[in-house]
Design an enzyme around this catalytic site. Sequence first.
Site, short mmCIF file in Angstrom:
data_model
loop_
_atom_site.label_atom_id
_atom_site.label_comp_id
_atom_site.label_asym_id
_atom_site.label_seq_id
_atom_site.Cartn_x
_atom_site.Cartn_y
_atom_site.Cartn_z
N ARG A 74 33.73 46.36 39.16
CA ARG A 74 34.76 47.37 39.39
C ARG A 74 35.38 47.75 38.05
NH1 ARG A 74 39.09 45.46 43.54
NH2 ARG A 74 37.43 45.77 45.08
N ARG A 143 46.34 45.18 39.63
CA ARG A 143 45.05 45.88 39.60
C ARG A 143 45.21 47.29 39.04
NH1 ARG A 143 41.77 43.63 43.88
NH2 ARG A 143 42.18 41.41 43.93
N LYS A 207 46.45 38.83 44.55
CA LYS A 207 46.31 40.17 43.99
C LYS A 207 47.63 40.93 44.05
CE LYS A 207 43.06 41.50 46.91
NZ LYS A 207 42.25 42.16 47.97
N LYS A 209 49.22 45.08 43.63
CA LYS A 209 48.80 46.48 43.53
C LYS A 209 50.00 47.38 43.35
CE LYS A 209 44.79 45.64 46.38
NZ LYS A 209 44.14 45.88 47.67
N CYS A 428 35.64 51.59 54.33
CA CYS A 428 35.45 50.65 53.23
C CYS A 428 33.96 50.43 53.02
CB CYS A 428 36.12 49.32 53.55
SG CYS A 428 35.23 48.38 54.81
N CYS A 434 29.52 43.59 50.98
CA CYS A 434 30.78 42.87 51.08
C CYS A 434 30.58 41.55 51.84
CB CYS A 434 31.84 43.69 51.79
SG CYS A 434 33.39 42.79 51.92
N CYS A 473 36.27 44.63 58.31
CA CYS A 473 37.00 43.40 58.62
C CYS A 473 38.48 43.70 58.52
CB CYS A 473 36.59 42.26 57.68
SG CYS A 473 37.48 42.26 56.12
N CYS A 477 40.64 47.38 53.59
CA CYS A 477 40.43 48.04 52.30
C CYS A 477 40.52 49.56 52.36
CB CYS A 477 39.09 47.62 51.71
SG CYS A 477 39.05 45.87 51.33
C1 SRM Z 1 36.07 49.05 47.17
C2 SRM Z 1 37.27 48.83 48.06
C3 SRM Z 1 37.12 49.57 49.38
C4 SRM Z 1 36.58 50.95 49.31
O1 SRM Z 1 35.81 51.27 50.18
O2 SRM Z 1 36.95 51.71 48.42
C5 SRM Z 1 37.51 47.38 48.39
C6 SRM Z 1 36.51 46.49 48.56
C7 SRM Z 1 36.66 45.12 48.74
N1 SRM Z 1 37.84 44.49 48.93
FE1 SRM Z 1 39.59 45.42 49.23
N2 SRM Z 1 38.81 47.08 48.52
C8 SRM Z 1 39.52 48.16 48.17
C9 SRM Z 1 40.85 48.41 48.43
C10 SRM Z 1 41.64 47.60 49.20
C11 SRM Z 1 42.88 48.00 49.81
C12 SRM Z 1 43.48 49.37 49.73
C13 SRM Z 1 44.55 49.48 48.72
O3 SRM Z 1 44.78 48.55 47.97
O4 SRM Z 1 45.17 50.53 48.68
C14 SRM Z 1 43.33 46.91 50.52
C15 SRM Z 1 44.57 46.84 51.42
C16 SRM Z 1 45.83 46.72 50.68
C17 SRM Z 1 46.16 45.28 50.44
O5 SRM Z 1 45.79 44.78 49.40
O6 SRM Z 1 46.77 44.66 51.32
C18 SRM Z 1 42.38 45.85 50.29
C19 SRM Z 1 42.47 44.58 50.83
C20 SRM Z 1 41.56 43.57 50.58
C21 SRM Z 1 41.73 42.21 51.00
C22 SRM Z 1 42.93 41.65 51.79
C23 SRM Z 1 44.03 41.32 50.86
C24 SRM Z 1 45.20 40.67 51.52
O7 SRM Z 1 46.04 40.17 50.80
O8 SRM Z 1 45.29 40.63 52.73
C25 SRM Z 1 40.59 41.53 50.53
C26 SRM Z 1 40.26 40.05 50.72
C27 SRM Z 1 41.07 39.12 49.88
O9 SRM Z 1 41.72 39.54 48.93
O10 SRM Z 1 41.03 37.94 50.20
C28 SRM Z 1 39.76 42.49 49.87
C29 SRM Z 1 38.53 42.23 49.27
C30 SRM Z 1 37.61 43.17 48.92
C31 SRM Z 1 36.22 42.85 48.43
C32 SRM Z 1 36.25 42.64 46.96
C33 SRM Z 1 35.52 41.70 49.15
C34 SRM Z 1 35.62 40.30 48.58
O11 SRM Z 1 36.73 39.85 48.25
O12 SRM Z 1 34.59 39.66 48.50
C35 SRM Z 1 35.50 44.17 48.79
C36 SRM Z 1 34.25 44.51 47.99
C37 SRM Z 1 33.27 45.23 48.86
C38 SRM Z 1 32.11 45.76 48.14
O13 SRM Z 1 30.96 45.35 48.45
O14 SRM Z 1 32.28 46.62 47.29
N3 SRM Z 1 40.39 43.69 49.90
N4 SRM Z 1 41.37 46.31 49.49
C39 SRM Z 1 38.63 49.16 47.46
C40 SRM Z 1 38.70 48.93 45.98
C41 SRM Z 1 40.01 49.24 45.44
C42 SRM Z 1 40.10 49.16 43.95
O15 SRM Z 1 39.53 50.02 43.29
O16 SRM Z 1 40.75 48.26 43.44
S1 SF4 Z 2 37.74 45.74 54.62
FE1 SF4 Z 2 36.67 43.85 54.76
S2 SF4 Z 2 34.57 44.51 55.06
FE2 SF4 Z 2 35.62 46.26 54.24
S3 SF4 Z 2 35.29 46.08 52.05
FE3 SF4 Z 2 37.26 45.15 52.52
S4 SF4 Z 2 36.80 43.03 52.69
FE4 SF4 Z 2 34.86 44.11 52.88
#
Ligand code: SRM
Ligand code: SF4
Lengths: 567, 594
Positions: A74, A143, A207, A209, A428, A434, A473, A477
Amino acid sequence: MSANGLSDVERIKAASRRLRGTLAKSLVDPVTGALAEDDTQLSKFHGIYQQDDRDVRSERKRQRLEPAYSFMIRARVPGGVLTPVQWLNMDRIANTYANGTVRLTTRQAIQLHGVIKWRLKETIAAINEGLMDTLAACGDVNRNVMAPPLPQLSALHREVHQHAEALSARLTPATRAYHEIWLDGKKLDSGAAEKEPIYGDTYLPRKFKSTFAIPPQNDVDVYSQDLGFIAISEAGRLAGFNVTVGGGMGMSHGEPDTYPRLADVLGFCAPGDVLEVAEAVVTTQRDFGDRGNRKHARLKYTIEDRGIAWFRDQVTARSGVVLQAPRPFRFVGNGDVYGWQQDDSGLWHYTLFVENGRVADAGGVDLLAGLRAIAGTHTGEFRLTPNQNLIISNVSDDARAPIDALLAEHGIGNTIRASALRLHSMACVGMPTCGLAMAESERYLPALVDRLERLVKANGLEAVPITIRMTGCPNGCARPYIAEIGLVGKGPGRYNLYLGAGFAGERLNSLHLENADEDDIVGALSPLLQDYASSRGDAERFGDFLVRTGVVREVRAGREFHAAARD
Amino acid sequence: MSTLAADSIALPLDAQQLGELQRAVAGLAPAQLTWVSGYVAGLAAADGGRTAPAAPPGETLTVLYGSQTGNGQTIAERLAERARDQGYATNLVSLADYKPANLKRETLLTLVVSTHGEGDPPDDAELFHEFVLSDRAPKLAKLRYAVLALGDSSYSNFCQTGRDFDTRLAELGGERVQPLVECDLDYEDAAAAWAENVLAELPELLKPAESPLPRLRAVKNVATFDKSNPFPAEVLANQKITAADSSKDVRHIELSLEGSGLRYEPGDSLAVIVHNPPQLVSEFLNELGLDAEEAVTVGSESLPLRQALDEKLEITAANQGFLRAWAGFSGANELSKLVEPGNNAALARFLETHQIIDVVRKYSARISAETFVGSLRKLSPRSYSIASSPAANPDEVHLTVAAVRYEALGRPHWGAASTHLADRVAEGDSVRVFVEPNPRFRLPSDDTPIIMIGPGTGVAPFRAFIEERVERGATGRNWLFFGDRTFRNDFLYQLEWLRHRKNGHLDRLDVAFSRDRGSKVYVQHRLRENARDIYGWLDEGAVIYVCGDAKHMAGDVHDALIEIIAAQAGRNRDDAERRLKELRRAGRYQRDVY
Ligand code: SRM
Ligand code: SF4
Ligand SMILES: Cc1cc2nc3c(=O)[nH]c(=O)nc-3n(C[C@H](O)[C@H](O)[C@H](O)COP(=O)(O)OP(=O)(O)OC[C@H]3O[C@@H](n4cnc5c(N)ncnc54)[C@H](O)[C@@H]3O)c2cc1C
Ligand SMILES: Cc1cc2nc3c(=O)[nH]c(=O)nc-3n(C[C@H](O)[C@H](O)[C@H](O)COP(=O)(O)O)c2cc1C
């Protein structure tokens, strides 16, 4: 959890010598495509996720082969702005080292997928040569900093953007590990000698944000972020910011102690106070966030547990800034506005619809090739949107026609003429990369929207924007809990259906149907869309309609998210 | 057939009886031992009819778990710890590490398992689940068990995996000591109660742990199976172990030796008797315009032509004798020239590139069925290095077979035996086999370091070696050189090597993949890169093993070893060569190449 009550990741961070761990050694271990287990946590801070191709996971296990490991990288793009040259570089890297696609994220960053371990170092080096980096794109740090990409008001936009860049710089970790490991930078004698003034030895509990927003558009979904700055302009000038704290989406199925939460507005600060306030928010979370349970470690729980008043006191004490009462503002939507638009300085901006952020050449739409051609001639900027779209920015009057021609030539010109539903859809990444996905997302939503489009059309709603977001899930995201239609994966082919969020991202939705398959989803939405079409109020949004008519209960606070569904 | 399993069994003798038995058999030669075992088995059989006593208390509680997010693991760990504290021999194992073959030896087992996906087992339980639910699962008459299922009742397939196991273990003859308990997301109390109940039953079910007596191995007495009387071994598994994108198809084949009395040691080969590819048989019949049912004579037997081609005669690899005969039938000058003395190089090249069918197609001839059959050799058994340790896999033998299939002269070609094993036998079928002992390819004493060089299927015996050393608790260090085409698709048994490395059973692992990068890298390159350490190991008495391709690899490795010795010892090439010969004579450089 380990013996001292700290989560395992805390142990790993503490022992990592400022995020070095054994990464350098892991990279050269020739018998596995994976990193050592602890290093997979540390690599995230460097913007690198270990993944495996889940489509072949069980087949390979049978074959006694390790999973088909590869890495997601990323790259940070503060505020989503990058030059055509930077774009061309990412395009080349995607084709040379990754899977030949570029993925625009929901936070204005860029992801590459499918880089194998043996080529990681070259890839990271190439990204840096292209004047981008990946440090702190992931991990327990601040981030990529978001900022609204569409500059209708160019001066205000530029000013807000400068704040975003300054914030990004201020909160970037100081460790030299990144340069040492990936760029063959000189090794420091001892990792411990470096200062990490904001983060300290073990960085943040989780994390973090942050974003800036410029009303009336809430395209950044400011309420979903740990820290937000809502620009307040008075008489055409930036007066300051309303500060928001404690937003977040992620939760776990079956664990009611986890929930999505919208941010609180903490107060108003002057433009000059942004960095101090931000640092105070970060250090408060650093010192008080839960380091024992990673499912309870985000800022939203720190605030929920200790109260917003306590939090405000901490911020005041740490920053010396006394926040004023919030100033009024209004958001109208959290989507993007497509096509050509002119800003107040006369320059043009073309917002392109990139379905689910995947830039590829597929299905007759040569998006990657088209953008390559445009980047070859374009002298302005590219901007990534928080809705996974891309804006060709700063185009002069006479440069419009050639760009239109290139868009048409590559089959891209018509993508923004899709139904309003599709243009407001977001998924997502999910399967197959993922590791946390429970169900398909990016690969499936387009097909589901195909089916829903038929419903929408049948009800004459094809031009009415309705936000629909899917995630594989409950981590959320694609911010599904602030979509009017939210679909969250539970198992293969099964989703929880959430309904009734605010169109501007100002209200959470609520569980309507659990464990639904495609027919269940279509079956549930069909009568609702019909009712909406026939009896909605003037300009009434789908989400508001569902709440008004009692189809779902209004969720007023994250902690009520699960309770609202139960009764 | 003896009723005793060939593995270790619960000891039914007391210390005095055991001592007497050991004295009585001390010093007997293997043949004498075999006779005695038969004698004793006869006594036991004469005593037949006496019903076995109700299952005696077991010795060990096996606590298994299949867990994705750790809940089940914690429950299992706690249960195991408490059982151990109470003095019971307890074996806590993740299903990811559990050998399904051990199941039939278990007497008391608890299983904590969750359900994921859509009623699917957790990843670590996937293979075990598949095994237990398959027809391959053994009868489990000795087993007593209790299953704890974890789940989430919002799914339609609530606790499916736990239910699967609980039902299936009963079907296989196991006896429940506790009814299945199904836990919802709030599993803690129900799980704790279940564990309490299990613990409360232990005094009934288990002998308290005591100082262990030496374990006896049961001996079998049965007619010996050999080349003239091959054993029909049931195929337990036929699993492709190269990835879908691989250019090769390598199979891991597991055969059952149960009831055969066949014994082998790591280093031995297994000979396999096979049928020819049916497509190829048909091609011959078409090409020659012969009647499939016409009777022909092979040896002293008369049988239909199709059957003769199918199972009696070599119809793939060509040979000189055939070429000579075919030159006569076809009158083809080219062929006659090839088999004239002095044309060895051309002949070798021709044999390498032509199978019998190619000759028949290229040089047409009209001949009778009997004449054709007369020009062919008898189909010979094919050898495969055994890839399993008998100690680790009682009653089983494993092979690593590369399917020979290729395009040449515009048509598909097949190897007889390898495609028989890969394509034409499925689990449940049987294959006729016998053991080919290879006393010149043997593990050294347990404390001796070994260097194993086995690219491609040459790695097979080294899988057996490591398994054996793990079973024996051997302390000698192990170093494996493996090579193949690509890391991602062709790393045979990668997961097993990684596991051995993690567990400290494989001290060094070096790999060479020839098609991953621009330049081709082979095992001999890795040997040279490690020259100093190899020499160091040799100095410490290491034994070097080479297995696999004879045509190129063995020679290249041999040269590399000479170079290494020359460079490291500061000797000239001749000296180094002599040194390597000495090592060979001393049994410290052993090869099994083909
Ligand atoms: C690429 C992206 C989704 C997309 O389709 O664009 C993404 C993809 C992933 N997210 Fe996310 N997240 C992405 C925005 C978000 C958002 C939206 C936002 O921030 O506005 C959220 C919800 C907001 C939040 O943080 O609560 C989000 C909440 C999560 C979470 C849950 C975090 C939590 O505290 O509950 C995880 C899992 C974790 O951190 O344990 C996660 C984890 C992941 C991971 C890295 C999976 C992992 O940990 O193994 C995913 C990678 C998938 C892949 O194969 O690429 N991602 N993730 C977004 C990348 C953002 C960036 O450029 O930094
Ligand atoms: S929402 Fe869940 S399945 Fe989708 S990219 Fe984030 S961690 Fe992966
Ligand atoms: C001691 C020993 C141990 C062995 N261990 C193993 C083992 O562990 N695993 C294993 O897979 N094999 C092993 N082999 C080899 C095995 O015995 C067989 O020789 C092999 O499987 C091929 O037999 P087949 O019956 O399938 O082919 P055959 O019917 O014998 O046909 C082979 C024919 O095909 C030709 N041919 C093959 N490939 C090509 C090609 N690419 N281009 C042109 N012609 C070609 C050959 O020249 C030959 O004429 C071992 C051999 C020995 C002697
Ligand atoms: C790997 C291998 C290579 C062989 N190479 C040859 C050969 O080059 N020339 C030959 O005449 N026979 C060759 N044979 C055939 C053997 O000589 C034949 O099987 C013989 O019966 C072996 O006898 P032994 O068991 O006493 O060694 C080879 C056999 C094997 C297994």
